[in-house]
Motif scaffolding. Sequence first.
Motif, PDB file in Angstrom:
ATOM      1  N   ALA A  70       0.820  -1.210   0.000  1.00 49.52           N
ATOM      2  CA  ALA A  70       0.000   0.000   0.000  1.00 49.52           C
ATOM      3  C   ALA A  70       0.857   1.266   0.000  1.00 49.52           C
ATOM      4  CB  ALA A  70      -0.939  -0.001   1.204  1.00 49.52           C
ATOM      5  N   THR A  71       1.907   1.289   0.844  1.00 49.08           N
ATOM      6  CA  THR A  71       2.756   2.479   0.881  1.00 49.08           C
ATOM      7  C   THR A  71       3.532   2.648  -0.430  1.00 49.08           C
ATOM      8  OG1 THR A  71       4.441   1.171   2.048  1.00 49.08           O
ATOM      9  CG2 THR A  71       3.017   2.566   3.384  1.00 49.08           C
ATOM     10  N   ALA A  72       3.953   1.529  -1.046  1.00 46.44           N
ATOM     11  CA  ALA A  72       4.639   1.609  -2.337  1.00 46.44           C
ATOM     12  C   ALA A  72       3.721   2.215  -3.388  1.00 46.44           C
ATOM     13  CB  ALA A  72       5.113   0.226  -2.770  1.00 46.44           C
ATOM     14  N   ALA A  73       2.444   1.833  -3.360  1.00 44.52           N
ATOM     15  CA  ALA A  73       1.480   2.390  -4.311  1.00 44.52           C
ATOM     16  C   ALA A  73       1.210   3.862  -4.034  1.00 44.52           C
ATOM     17  CB  ALA A  73       0.175   1.597  -4.253  1.00 44.52           C
ATOM     18  N   CYS A  74       1.162   4.231  -2.752  1.00 47.58           N
ATOM     19  CA  CYS A  74       0.909   5.631  -2.378  1.00 47.58           C
ATOM     20  C   CYS A  74       2.013   6.548  -2.886  1.00 47.58           C
ATOM     21  CB  CYS A  74       0.777   5.736  -0.859  1.00 47.58           C
ATOM     22  SG  CYS A  74       0.332   7.384  -0.258  1.00 47.58           S
ATOM     23  N   MET A  75       3.245   6.054  -2.876  1.00 51.65           N
ATOM     24  CA  MET A  75       4.382   6.866  -3.308  1.00 51.65           C
ATOM     25  C   MET A  75       4.277   7.268  -4.775  1.00 51.65           C
ATOM     26  SD  MET A  75       7.446   4.880  -1.278  1.00 51.65           S
ATOM     27  CE  MET A  75       8.769   5.726  -2.154  1.00 51.65           C
ATOM     28  N   VAL A  76       3.606   6.457  -5.598  1.00 51.37           N
ATOM     29  CA  VAL A  76       3.541   6.747  -7.041  1.00 51.37           C
ATOM     30  C   VAL A  76       2.135   7.159  -7.484  1.00 51.37           C
ATOM     31  CG1 VAL A  76       5.457   5.213  -7.578  1.00 51.37           C
ATOM     32  CG2 VAL A  76       3.127   4.295  -7.589  1.00 51.37           C
ATOM     33  N   THR A  77       1.216   7.304  -6.532  1.00 52.71           N
ATOM     34  CA  THR A  77      -0.154   7.697  -6.862  1.00 52.71           C
ATOM     35  C   THR A  77      -0.351   9.190  -6.614  1.00 52.71           C
ATOM     36  OG1 THR A  77      -1.011   5.502  -6.272  1.00 52.71           O
ATOM     37  CG2 THR A  77      -2.597   7.311  -6.366  1.00 52.71           C
ATOM     38  N   PRO A  78      -0.656   9.979  -7.653  1.00 56.37           N
ATOM     39  CA  PRO A  78      -0.868  11.415  -7.467  1.00 56.37           C
ATOM     40  C   PRO A  78      -1.983  11.689  -6.462  1.00 56.37           C
ATOM     41  CG  PRO A  78      -0.688  10.871  -9.805  1.00 56.37           C
ATOM     42  CD  PRO A  78      -0.781   9.560  -9.058  1.00 56.37           C
ATOM     43  N   GLY A  79      -1.720  12.599  -5.560  1.00 62.16           N
ATOM     44  CA  GLY A  79      -2.737  12.993  -4.588  1.00 62.16           C
ATOM     45  C   GLY A  79      -2.809  12.119  -3.359  1.00 62.16           C
ATOM     46  N   CYS A  80      -2.082  10.998  -3.332  1.00 60.13           N
ATOM     47  CA  CYS A  80      -2.127  10.126  -2.160  1.00 60.13           C
ATOM     48  C   CYS A  80      -1.362  10.762  -1.007  1.00 60.13           C
ATOM     49  CB  CYS A  80      -1.544   8.753  -2.493  1.00 60.13           C
ATOM     50  SG  CYS A  80      -1.596   7.597  -1.082  1.00 60.13           S
ATOM     51  N   THR A  81      -2.012  10.873   0.144  1.00 62.46           N
ATOM     52  CA  THR A  81      -1.382  11.498   1.308  1.00 62.46           C
ATOM     53  C   THR A  81      -1.166  10.527   2.457  1.00 62.46           C
ATOM     54  OG1 THR A  81      -3.565  12.188   2.109  1.00 62.46           O
ATOM     55  CG2 THR A  81      -2.324  13.783   0.778  1.00 62.46           C
ATOM     56  N   ALA A  82      -1.835   9.355   2.412  1.00 62.24           N
ATOM     57  CA  ALA A  82      -1.708   8.422   3.523  1.00 62.24           C
ATOM     58  C   ALA A  82      -2.199   7.031   3.133  1.00 62.24           C
ATOM     59  CB  ALA A  82      -2.503   8.926   4.734  1.00 62.24           C
ATOM     60  N   SER A 111      -1.128   5.868   8.144  1.00 62.62           N
ATOM     61  CA  SER A 111       0.304   6.132   7.912  1.00 62.62           C
ATOM     62  C   SER A 111       0.400   7.286   6.929  1.00 62.62           C
ATOM     63  CB  SER A 111       0.993   4.885   7.354  1.00 62.62           C
ATOM     64  OG  SER A 111       0.906   3.816   8.270  1.00 62.62           O
ATOM     65  N   ILE A 112       0.856   8.441   7.417  1.00 63.37           N
ATOM     66  CA  ILE A 112       0.836   9.670   6.619  1.00 63.37           C
ATOM     67  C   ILE A 112       2.170   9.858   5.898  1.00 63.37           C
ATOM     68  CG2 ILE A 112       0.405  12.158   6.679  1.00 63.37           C
ATOM     69  CD1 ILE A 112      -0.897  11.642   9.456  1.00 63.37           C
ATOM     70  N   LYS A 113       2.103  10.162   4.627  1.00 63.64           N
ATOM     71  CA  LYS A 113       3.311  10.364   3.820  1.00 63.64           C
ATOM     72  C   LYS A 113       3.881  11.750   4.097  1.00 63.64           C
ATOM     73  CE  LYS A 113       2.878  10.819  -0.672  1.00 63.64           C
ATOM     74  NZ  LYS A 113       2.658  10.473  -2.096  1.00 63.64           N
ATOM     75  N   ARG A 114       5.123  11.790   4.556  1.00 60.78           N
ATOM     76  CA  ARG A 114       5.784  13.055   4.857  1.00 60.78           C
ATOM     77  C   ARG A 114       7.063  13.189   4.039  1.00 60.78           C
ATOM     78  NH1 ARG A 114       1.774  15.823   7.393  1.00 60.78           N
ATOM     79  NH2 ARG A 114       1.355  15.092   9.510  1.00 60.78           N
ATOM     80  N   LEU A 115       7.406  14.413   3.682  1.00 61.64           N
ATOM     81  CA  LEU A 115       8.666  14.718   3.006  1.00 61.64           C
ATOM     82  C   LEU A 115       9.354  15.856   3.744  1.00 61.64           C
ATOM     83  CD1 LEU A 115       7.546  14.641  -0.743  1.00 61.64           C
ATOM     84  CD2 LEU A 115       9.065  13.010   0.369  1.00 61.64           C
ATOM     85  N   PRO A 116      10.680  15.851   3.798  1.00 53.08           N
ATOM     86  CA  PRO A 116      11.387  16.967   4.441  1.00 53.08           C
ATOM     87  C   PRO A 116      10.970  18.305   3.828  1.00 53.08           C
ATOM     88  CG  PRO A 116      12.907  15.187   3.911  1.00 53.08           C
ATOM     89  CD  PRO A 116      11.605  14.856   3.243  1.00 53.08           C
ATOM     90  N   CYS A 117      10.787  19.292   4.683  1.00 54.99           N
ATOM     91  CA  CYS A 117      10.437  20.653   4.245  1.00 54.99           C
ATOM     92  C   CYS A 117       9.055  20.701   3.591  1.00 54.99           C
ATOM     93  CB  CYS A 117      11.492  21.226   3.312  1.00 54.99           C
ATOM     94  SG  CYS A 117      13.161  21.141   3.988  1.00 54.99           S
ATOM     95  N   GLY A 118       8.237  19.683   3.828  1.00 58.44           N
ATOM     96  CA  GLY A 118       6.878  19.662   3.309  1.00 58.44           C
ATOM     97  C   GLY A 118       6.755  19.022   1.951  1.00 58.44           C
ATOM     98  N   ASP A 119       7.585  19.449   0.986  1.00 57.04           N
ATOM     99  CA  ASP A 119       7.483  18.928  -0.377  1.00 57.04           C
ATOM    100  C   ASP A 119       8.767  18.251  -0.858  1.00 57.04           C
ATOM    101  OD1 ASP A 119       9.150  21.097  -0.612  1.00 57.04           O
ATOM    102  OD2 ASP A 119       7.920  22.189  -2.062  1.00 57.04           O
ATOM    103  N   GLY A 120       9.762  18.117   0.035  1.00 56.71           N
ATOM    104  CA  GLY A 120      11.027  17.491  -0.356  1.00 56.71           C
ATOM    105  C   GLY A 120      11.983  18.426  -1.064  1.00 56.71           C
ATOM    106  N   LYS A 121      11.553  19.664  -1.325  1.00 58.82           N
ATOM    107  CA  LYS A 121      12.399  20.636  -2.027  1.00 58.82           C
ATOM    108  C   LYS A 121      12.840  21.710  -1.040  1.00 58.82           C
ATOM    109  CE  LYS A 121      10.045  19.812  -6.423  1.00 58.82           C
ATOM    110  NZ  LYS A 121       9.260  20.400  -7.531  1.00 58.82           N
TER     111      LYS A 121
END
Length: 220
Positions: A70-82, A111-121
């Motif tokens: 599920a988390t692998a799919a969330c990483m590549v699914t647009p708009g997926c946040t958790a 399980s919420i998807k987080r990136l450093p600085c909010g967006d990874g940038k």
Amino acid sequence: VHFVHKKYYLRTGEKVSDALGEQAWLLGKTTLDLSDLTIVHHHLHWQTLKYVKYGEPIKGADKFPDTDHATAACMVTPGCTAVYHDFKAHKYSLMTGTSKVPYTKSRVISSIKRLPCGDGKCQGVKSGKVVTIDLKHCYQIKTVEIYNKQSCCSKSGGNVVVKVGKSTCNTVHMSGKTSTVRFDCATNTQGKVMTMTFNDIGDINIEGLYLLFKGIQECD
């Protein structure tokens, strides 16, 4: 020479891009413009919330056998946040949005998807002799690599105190002639904000950072 996927390749041109786990060697006096590179991250961070329904289900995205799929799919699914796991229903669902609803009728975990600085940038903000990076979430930093716009004839240089939250990660020496410096942080260095305080910032121009970190739920 470019090293990737355990192989070496000869390269031409001067195009550069962000990459993890890759290495390159320049011939002679070749120079590259690294100004468009961003601060990169090594892992994204999954923050777990128990008994909370986070976001709304993405239609048709609930046929996963376990959290890993599920988390692998969330990483590549647009708009997926958790990823939402309902233990009673034996179901893993991809979620979108950021709404939070307490859920006590069944054992659930979001399980919420987080990136450093909010967006990874991430971007460093320079004020005087201090460069500050707002990581947004709580991280334990293990390794830092700083990329500097090298100045061959620079006379500036001195110590740089690197802090994460209230913890001192390390103190290293940098000058305008330094192109890259890599170092490990002290044990349990953690926080939401990273600062680099230069003794003599002079013509030092930070162009990027590589961070090896682990996401944690709350900072000490």
